[in-house]
Design a protein around this motif. Structure first.
Motif, PDB file in Angstrom:
ATOM      1  N   LEU A 126       0.825  -1.214   0.000  1.00 31.26           N
ATOM      2  CA  LEU A 126       0.000   0.000   0.000  1.00 31.26           C
ATOM      3  C   LEU A 126       0.859   1.264   0.000  1.00 31.26           C
ATOM      4  CD1 LEU A 126      -2.733  -1.039   2.593  1.00 31.26           C
ATOM      5  CD2 LEU A 126      -3.161  -0.426   0.210  1.00 31.26           C
ATOM      6  N   HIS A 157     -13.709   5.163   1.040  1.00 28.05           N
ATOM      7  CA  HIS A 157     -13.871   4.305   2.221  1.00 28.05           C
ATOM      8  C   HIS A 157     -12.863   3.146   2.180  1.00 28.05           C
ATOM      9  CE1 HIS A 157     -15.758   1.549   5.057  1.00 28.05           C
ATOM     10  NE2 HIS A 157     -16.471   2.575   5.493  1.00 28.05           N
ATOM     11  N   TRP A 195     -17.393   9.314   7.098  1.00 35.45           N
ATOM     12  CA  TRP A 195     -18.247   9.531   8.276  1.00 35.45           C
ATOM     13  C   TRP A 195     -17.819   8.740   9.509  1.00 35.45           C
ATOM     14  CZ3 TRP A 195     -21.295   6.034  10.994  1.00 35.45           C
ATOM     15  CH2 TRP A 195     -21.311   4.738  10.466  1.00 35.45           C
ATOM     16  N   TRP A 219     -24.901   6.788   4.575  1.00 38.88           N
ATOM     17  CA  TRP A 219     -24.429   5.402   4.746  1.00 38.88           C
ATOM     18  C   TRP A 219     -25.601   4.538   5.199  1.00 38.88           C
ATOM     19  CZ3 TRP A 219     -19.827   2.869   3.903  1.00 38.88           C
ATOM     20  CH2 TRP A 219     -19.728   1.581   4.416  1.00 38.88           C
TER      21      TRP A 219
ATOM     22  N   LEU B 119     -24.473   1.490  15.734  1.00 41.89           N
ATOM     23  CA  LEU B 119     -25.328   2.590  16.157  1.00 41.89           C
ATOM     24  C   LEU B 119     -26.748   2.082  16.363  1.00 41.89           C
ATOM     25  CD1 LEU B 119     -24.182   5.364  13.653  1.00 41.89           C
ATOM     26  CD2 LEU B 119     -23.856   5.384  16.142  1.00 41.89           C
ATOM     27  N   LEU B 126     -21.642   8.584  16.950  1.00 45.49           N
ATOM     28  CA  LEU B 126     -20.589   7.577  17.131  1.00 45.49           C
ATOM     29  C   LEU B 126     -19.826   7.797  18.434  1.00 45.49           C
ATOM     30  CD1 LEU B 126     -19.152   7.438  13.500  1.00 45.49           C
ATOM     31  CD2 LEU B 126     -20.174   5.513  14.731  1.00 45.49           C
ATOM     32  N   HIS B 157     -13.517  -3.635  10.775  1.00 42.56           N
ATOM     33  CA  HIS B 157     -13.353  -2.782   9.592  1.00 42.56           C
ATOM     34  C   HIS B 157     -14.414  -1.670   9.586  1.00 42.56           C
ATOM     35  CE1 HIS B 157     -13.164  -1.572   5.385  1.00 42.56           C
ATOM     36  NE2 HIS B 157     -11.995  -2.187   5.313  1.00 42.56           N
ATOM     37  N   PRO B 158     -14.032  -0.466   9.131  1.00 39.35           N
ATOM     38  CA  PRO B 158     -14.987   0.656   9.118  1.00 39.35           C
ATOM     39  C   PRO B 158     -16.280   0.369   8.357  1.00 39.35           C
ATOM     40  CG  PRO B 158     -12.763   1.476   8.743  1.00 39.35           C
ATOM     41  CD  PRO B 158     -12.665  -0.031   8.767  1.00 39.35           C
ATOM     42  N   MET B 159     -16.294  -0.628   7.508  1.00 41.16           N
ATOM     43  CA  MET B 159     -17.549  -0.922   6.796  1.00 41.16           C
ATOM     44  C   MET B 159     -18.613  -1.504   7.726  1.00 41.16           C
ATOM     45  SD  MET B 159     -16.425  -4.146   4.398  1.00 41.16           S
ATOM     46  CE  MET B 159     -15.878  -5.714   5.100  1.00 41.16           C
ATOM     47  N   ALA B 161     -19.120  -0.057  10.814  1.00 46.69           N
ATOM     48  CA  ALA B 161     -19.286   0.943  11.879  1.00 46.69           C
ATOM     49  C   ALA B 161     -20.745   1.210  12.220  1.00 46.69           C
ATOM     50  CB  ALA B 161     -18.584   2.245  11.489  1.00 46.69           C
ATOM     51  N   ALA B 162     -21.613   1.154  11.225  1.00 46.62           N
ATOM     52  CA  ALA B 162     -23.015   1.505  11.488  1.00 46.62           C
ATOM     53  C   ALA B 162     -23.769   0.384  12.179  1.00 46.62           C
ATOM     54  CB  ALA B 162     -23.724   1.861  10.182  1.00 46.62           C
ATOM     55  N   ASP B 163     -23.566  -0.851  11.726  1.00 46.74           N
ATOM     56  CA  ASP B 163     -24.491  -1.906  12.134  1.00 46.74           C
ATOM     57  C   ASP B 163     -23.867  -2.988  13.015  1.00 46.74           C
ATOM     58  OD1 ASP B 163     -22.909  -2.883  10.121  1.00 46.74           O
ATOM     59  OD2 ASP B 163     -24.546  -3.698   8.915  1.00 46.74           O
ATOM     60  N   THR B 169     -10.898   1.242  14.418  1.00 44.30           N
ATOM     61  CA  THR B 169      -9.439   1.243  14.238  1.00 44.30           C
ATOM     62  C   THR B 169      -8.759   0.747  15.510  1.00 44.30           C
ATOM     63  OG1 THR B 169      -9.193   3.515  15.067  1.00 44.30           O
ATOM     64  CG2 THR B 169      -9.540   3.237  12.678  1.00 44.30           C
ATOM     65  N   GLN B 172      -8.669   3.437  18.122  1.00 45.98           N
ATOM     66  CA  GLN B 172      -9.891   3.569  18.926  1.00 45.98           C
ATOM     67  C   GLN B 172      -9.978   2.462  19.980  1.00 45.98           C
ATOM     68  OE1 GLN B 172     -12.970   3.494  15.959  1.00 45.98           O
ATOM     69  NE2 GLN B 172     -12.741   5.659  15.444  1.00 45.98           N
ATOM     70  N   TRP B 195      -5.827  -4.146   7.914  1.00 49.44           N
ATOM     71  CA  TRP B 195      -4.739  -4.161   6.930  1.00 49.44           C
ATOM     72  C   TRP B 195      -4.598  -2.853   6.150  1.00 49.44           C
ATOM     73  CZ3 TRP B 195      -4.984  -3.656   1.578  1.00 49.44           C
ATOM     74  CH2 TRP B 195      -6.282  -3.537   1.069  1.00 49.44           C
ATOM     75  N   TRP B 196      -5.695  -2.136   5.931  1.00 56.09           N
ATOM     76  CA  TRP B 196      -5.716  -0.967   5.054  1.00 56.09           C
ATOM     77  C   TRP B 196      -5.153   0.285   5.722  1.00 56.09           C
ATOM     78  CZ3 TRP B 196      -8.007   3.167   7.165  1.00 56.09           C
ATOM     79  CH2 TRP B 196      -8.774   2.899   8.316  1.00 56.09           C
ATOM     80  N   ASP B 197      -4.993   0.267   7.041  1.00 53.95           N
ATOM     81  CA  ASP B 197      -4.778   1.476   7.852  1.00 53.95           C
ATOM     82  C   ASP B 197      -3.285   1.820   7.940  1.00 53.95           C
ATOM     83  OD1 ASP B 197      -4.674   3.458   9.777  1.00 53.95           O
ATOM     84  OD2 ASP B 197      -5.772   2.320  11.299  1.00 53.95           O
TER      85      ASP B 197
END
Lengths: 290, 290
Positions: A126, A157, A195, A219, B119, B126, B157-159, B161-163, B169, B172, B195-197
C-alpha cells in the motif's frame, strides 16, 4: 475559485439552494439534456458530471448545454487510477488524465476528482502504491494548473482500498495534497467515505483551503454485493450531515455542495421526483448558508 | 498469560504450528467433535470457539472435549454489543456478557473477544456510542478479572461501523482499553479489519501488552452482499501477513495465532482439506516462531 463560488451563490430564484449541485450519477436515468433542464427547473445551480456520458454527448456540446441552462459544472468525475507498476500502463493513465484535465477545462469546472486506484494484482504494498499516486500528481499538477483545473484527491472508504483507491482517509489525502501548492492539489470531502473516522474533525480543520469539493451521500446497510451501489438518500442512514457541514464551513470552504448517490433504487424512479427529494432532504439535513 | 502461551508452544509433534489456532467458524461444517479431532490429528494445538455452538453442545462438555483432545481454547467469540441506549436492553447486554465471561472461564480461555455493537436505529452519534462501550467495559472488567478472563476489544473494519461495531481502528480500541488495567482489557489484532490502515504500524507498537489476540484472514474482493462472509484464505488477497506478524512480535506478543475465515466456499469443502490448506498457507505466509 471562491469568486466562482460567490457567483453561484448570487443566482436568483433558488433560496437556500445557491450552493447545491446534483451529481449526474444520482439520476443516471437522465440524459444530459434532462439533467440540465431538470436542475434549471428545480433551481439547482450546479451539476457534477462524469466523463463517459460527457464524452458520449460531446465535451464542447455538453459545455454549451450547461451554460445555456444557466448552470455551472461543479466537478468532473473522474481521473486517477495511478497505481499501476507497468510503465506502459502508467503512461496510458497519465495520458488519460491529461485528457480528463482538458475536458474539465472545456466544461468550465476548476475541479477534477481523482480516485487513486487500488493495488495491482498480486501486490500488497500500500505504501508503494500511494507513492505512485504522489508521482502521478507531480506529473499532472502543473499541466492542470495551466488550464485552471485543480486536482482533487478523493479518499474512498477503506472497503475500497484493495481494488479501487489506496487513499482511504482524509489524513492520507492531505498527506498527498500537501506536497503540492494549495491551488494545484486539493481533496474531496465525501461524507459517505469519511463519516466513520474519529479523526476526520481534526483533519477537516487541517484541510482548510485544500477542500476542493464537498460531496454528500448517506451510509445505509446492508451493503450490496460489490459495495459500489449502496449509497443512501440524505437522511436515510448514519451520517450526521450537519456535523460535516459545520466543520467544512469552519475550515473556510464556501464552494458547491454536491449530492452524489449511487443507488439503483433512485435510478428506477422518475428523475424529477428524485431531484425534488434530494432538494428537500438537503434542506432538511444540512442546508448550508449561501 | 504468557505462561499459558509458552505452555502451548512446547506441545510436541507440531513443528512450526505451536502457536496456531483454528477458529471454528473457519470450518463451520464441522461439529465440535470433528473440530477437536481434526485439530489434534493435524497437530494444531489451539481452537477458537463461538458461544452458540458451545452452548448447544454444553459448555462443560465442550471444555472436557477440548481438554481430552490435548487442545486449548485460545479465545471465545464473542461478547459485546454494548451500544444500546435503552436501559433494559443495556442491562440484558451486560447480563449476557457476564454469562459469556463465565463460559470463557469454564472453557479455560483467558480471552473473551468483544464486538462493540453498532449505532442504535436512527442514532448518528458515534462518539456517544463509543462512550457506552467504555461504560460497559468498566462494569464488566472487574467481573472478568475475578474469573481470569481478559476482555479483548476488537476493532472491526470501518464498513461495519453503522451496524456492528463503532470501534473501527486499532487506535480507537486502544483508546478504550487503556482506560483499564492492562491485565483486564486488551485488544484484538485481526488482519482482515486493520490491513488498510497506514497508522496500524504505530498503533501496534503502542499496543504492546494490550494485544490479547492475533487473528488472520485475507482481504479479497468483490465483497459479497452484507460483507460478512467474504473473508479470504491466507495468501489469496491483499494482506501482508508477514508485515503484521513481525510487528505483533515486536510489540511483545507471544500468544496464539488464530485463523478466522468466514467464507461459504470453505464451508462447502471437506473440513480436513480446509484445515490442511490453512496449515500450509499459514506456514507459507506467516509462520511465527514458537
Amino acid at each position: 475559485m471562491t469568486g466562482d463560488h460567490r457567483g453561484a451563490a448570487t443566482r436568483p430564484g433558488s433560496p437556500g439552494l445557491s450552493r447545491l449541485s446534483l451529481n449526474q450519477e444520482t439520476v443516471r436515468q437522465w440524459s444530459l439534456d434532462e439533467l440540465t433542464a431538470g436542475c434549471a427547473a428545480a433551481g439547482v445551480p450546479g451539476v457534477g458530471l462524469w466523463r463517459d456520458p460527457v464524452r458520449s454527448y460531446g465535451v464542447d456540446r455538453a459545455a454549451s448545454l450547461v451554460r445555456a441552462a444557466g448552470l455551472r459544472v461543479t466537478s468532473l468525475c473522474r481521473g486517477g487510477f495511478f497505481t499501476a507498476v507497468d510503465p506502459a500502463e502508467r503512461a496510458r493513465a497519465l495520458d488519460d488524465n491529461r485528457a480528463a484535465i482538458d475536458e474539465a477545462a472545456t466544461l468550465g469546472t476548476d475541479t477534477l476528482v481523482l480516485v487513486s486506484g487500488g493495488l495491482p494484482a498480486g501486490d500488497r504494498d500500500l505504501v508503494g502504491a500511494r507513492e505512485r499516486v504522489a508521482d502521478a500528481l507531480a506529473e499532472l499538477a502543473p499541466y492542470a494548473a495551466e488550464r485552471a483545473v485543480r486536482l482533487a484527491v478523493e479518499p474512498l472508504h477503506p472497503m475500497y482500498a484493495a481494488d479501487r483507491c489506496v487513499v482511504s482517509t482524509l489524513a492520507q489525502a492531505l498527506d498527498l495534497a500537501e506536497r503540492f501548492p494549495v491551488e494545484q492539489v486539493g481533496v474531496v470531502v465525501d461524507t459517505y467515505h469519511l463519516w466513520w473516522d474519529d479523526t476526520v474533525g481534526d483533519q477537516l480543520a487541517r484541510a482548510g483551503d485544500r477542500i476542493a469539493a464537498f460531496q454528500l451521500a448517506d451510509w445505509v446497510t446492508p451493503l450490496p454485493e460489490g459495495v459500489l451501489l449502496g449509497r443512501g438518500q440524505l437522511g436515510d442512514g448514519s451520517v450526521d450531515f450537519r456535523w460535516f457541514a459545520e466543520r467544512v464551513a469552519a475550515a473556510g470552504y464556501r464552494g458547491p455542495v454536491e449530492v452524489e448517490i449511487f443507488n439503483p433504487a433512485l435510478w428506477a424512479r422518475d428523475g424529477t421526483e428524485v431531484l425534488a427529494e434530494v432538494v428537500s432532504r438537503y434542506q432538511e439535513v444540512c442546508a448550508v448558508p449561501g
